[in-house]
Each structure stands twice: as C-alpha cells, then as structure tokens.
Design an enzyme around this catalytic site. Sequence first.
Site, PDB file in Angstrom:
ATOM      1  N   ASP A  45       4.293  -9.662   8.573  1.00  0.00           N
ATOM      2  CA  ASP A  45       4.539  -8.310   9.068  1.00  0.00           C
ATOM      3  C   ASP A  45       4.835  -8.333  10.558  1.00  0.00           C
ATOM      4  O   ASP A  45       3.958  -8.658  11.365  1.00  0.00           O
ATOM      5  CB  ASP A  45       3.304  -7.452   8.788  1.00  0.00           C
ATOM      6  CG  ASP A  45       3.506  -5.997   9.152  1.00  0.00           C
ATOM      7  OD1 ASP A  45       4.664  -5.608   9.413  1.00  0.00           O
ATOM      8  OD2 ASP A  45       2.524  -5.251   9.167  1.00  0.00           O
ATOM      9  N   ASP A 261      11.836  -3.661  12.284  1.00  0.00           N
ATOM     10  CA  ASP A 261      10.635  -4.144  11.604  1.00  0.00           C
ATOM     11  C   ASP A 261      10.961  -4.717  10.237  1.00  0.00           C
ATOM     12  O   ASP A 261      11.218  -3.984   9.283  1.00  0.00           O
ATOM     13  CB  ASP A 261       9.622  -3.006  11.467  1.00  0.00           C
ATOM     14  CG  ASP A 261       8.320  -3.465  10.812  1.00  0.00           C
ATOM     15  OD1 ASP A 261       8.098  -4.683  10.739  1.00  0.00           O
ATOM     16  OD2 ASP A 261       7.548  -2.609  10.373  1.00  0.00           O
TER      17      ASP A 261
END
Length: 433
Positions: A45, A261
């Site tokens: 992540d 992201d």
Amino acid sequence: MVLHDIIIVSFILAAYLVYFVHWFSLYFAKIGLGNPAKDYYVQVDTGSDILWVNCIGCDKCPTKSDLGIKLTLYDPASSMSATRVSCDDDFCTSTYNGLLPDCKKGLPCQYNVVYGDGSSTAGYFVSDAVQFEQVTGNLQTALSNGTVAFGCGAQQSGGLGTSGEALDGIIGFGQANSSMISQLASAGKVKKAFAHCLDNVNGGGIFAIGELVSPKVNTTPMVPNQSHYNVYMKEIEVGGTVLKLPTDVFDSGDRRGTIIDSGTTLAYLPEVVYDSMMTEIRNHQPGLSLHTVEEQFICFKYSGNVDDGFPDIKFHFQDSLTLTVYPHDYLFQISEDIWCFGWQNGGMQSKDGRDMTLLGDLVLSNKLVLYDIENQAIGWTEHNCSSSIKVKDEKSGSVYSVGAENLSSASPVRGGRIVTFLLLLFAMLHRFT
C-alpha cells in the site's frame, strides 16, 4: 560513499471475483521476516507507511484465508534477531515526533492504524531481519537482508479480521521515516525510490526499489509536506475538450492536490469534477441508458468497441506531464455487453475524502510509474509491463535488465468485497526466484 542496491519484487496476477461477477486483479507480496526467516504474505500500500504482520496472541486475527495461502502468525520469541522497540527508542520518538504519553523506559512502542474503510490494526513495534531480492545480473537476483522495525499486530478490526481475503499484514510504501523503504534507505541498502508496472492485460509486472535507468520517465514535483504522494494537477481534458472547473478545485492545501496511489483500485474525484467529466463523456454517447450496480457503480449496456465509442481522458500536471487514460482503462465489463465506469464521486465519500482527487490502479495500470522520494517527484510512461526495465547497481555502476518473463503462474482465487477507499484491494504477489 553510500552504496545502494536494487531490490526487485516481481509479482504475478491472480484473478478475483467480486460478487457482482466482475474479475478484478489481485496482487500480494511475500516477504521473509525473522531469523530463521519465515514467509509472510502482505498487501502493498503506497497510501500508508508501516509494515505490520499478525502476531502470536493476536485478538481477532484471521487464522485462514480464502485466497488459498497459508497464514503465519509472527512470533518474536522464535526469531534469534527479534527485539522489542521501546517507547524511548529513536525509531519510536522519530515516528511520533517525541515521546508517547506515559512513556517509561522499557515500555513498548505501540502503534494504531485506521484505514479508509474503517478497519484498523493495533499492536507494538519490533525490530527484526527482513529478506529481499537484490539484482545481481541481467534477469538475475539473489537473497539479501536488512533490519527493519515493523508492527507486531495484537488486535485487528473490520475487514482485517475476516478470512475472505485475509493476508498476514500490510506493507506501507509511504514516504515517512517509519516505512520499510525509508529504513532501508537510511541504512544505505537502497535508494529512496521505487517503480511499479502493473499489467492488467496479460497479467504480471514488475516492482523495483532503487534507481530506474530505462525507460526514461518524465516527472512532476510532489506537493511538499504531505502524508501521501500528492502532485499538482492543472486541468483535465475529455476527448479534446478541456473541462471548465473552479480555479481552486485542484489546490494543494490541506487534503487537496491529487494523490497517486497504487494501493487504491479505482479513481475518486471531487463532485464538481466528477459531474463535469461524466457529462462530457455522455456527450459522446447521448443515448446511453445508465443504471447503478451495488449502489456504487454507474453501468450501461454497450455492444461496440469502447475505445471507438468513448473519449480518451487526459490529466495534465505541472511541468507538462500528461497522464492519458483510455476507455478500456476507465471502463470495466461485468457481464456480456454490460460496462461500468471506474470513476467514483468523491462527494459520496466521507467528509475527509470528498474534496480529494485520488488516482488509483484504474489509471496507473499498463504504465511504468516512478516514485522518486529522494527528489520529491513522481512520473510515468506507457510501457509494456510484460517486458522489462533497466536498473542501476550503484555498487558497480552496472545496468541490469529486470523483467517479468520468468514468473510462475498463479491460480485464480475467488471471493472478496467491493473496492474500499484508500485501503489496498489490489495486492502484490512476491515470488522469490
């Protein structure tokens, strides 16, 4: 002279069936922790910082996974190199910008992370050995190791405690000093930069930590002093038409700017941007009949080639960097002739997220994306993610090819839930070769 290595994480594609029948991609990483090392499967992540894994004695930690992998609880007592991080340790005081309340010598350095879907993890930090792959030649790697501080998960909540898509933990690739890449860079193991190339067409791809040499990637500056990878967006173009938007919609103030992201699957836009974009897209298909699926996705019936019938979308950033998103990228097919938009209305999200522009894997797939933390820049270029890239070994100055062609196949896995905001749904499978 600081010597840097190239760390390679190669990953393979595993399909995953969301319960309204659309196949998404699923990636997750395998890392080695402890001495002797044991394997742990973790989500990757870029929207969070710390590495954590479920630990012995954990409350509400999953014990099995529907992903077909064996879960392992980390036990500091079984590792000869494990030590607890105390609250007065330099790592702890640096992570929290000072001593924790009620800190006394010998007390553990605790952590608590809450993700965007409301799930959370809490525990304490330990320091132990981590194994990774280091490039040693063209398409060749060898095991190397370092020492990092990471979270020992004592309690999980929400989706992190369920077995549907359970993994051993999450590895954050954020830019804070507590992230694994920052710790390895401080130890002189790597340069503070990484790149990924996600292939959602053929499967597979590359994730490399270190200096990228080829292909050449143009970059745009990052917004300083942000917790995420924020960049300056200037305008959006839909099929050659520049959207007329408020001048401050992409301001880079608190919770503004555009977040890049890879830990988020879709793309989230402020409501005024979302409405304007969807209106312009529909101008290319005025007869389109829309309906909602699972109370989240706007879908429609279409039997033609979407790349012929829908417009390309271009995001323009500072320093003339452009990100082009094609219809086959922002549209996904859930059944025969039924397509859905991957764009999400940020106005439907929480208060913290409604003004945020966030571009996830929906727009980053099939591109080589570079996160140059040392120089505070992010860039990308279209690339065949099933081919190779070239990286530099700072020790020798040699340039090596790194590719995805020698990867093993992964079995399809099924189960899961609809994409959640700011929590990795895509994960990365690391194969030690």
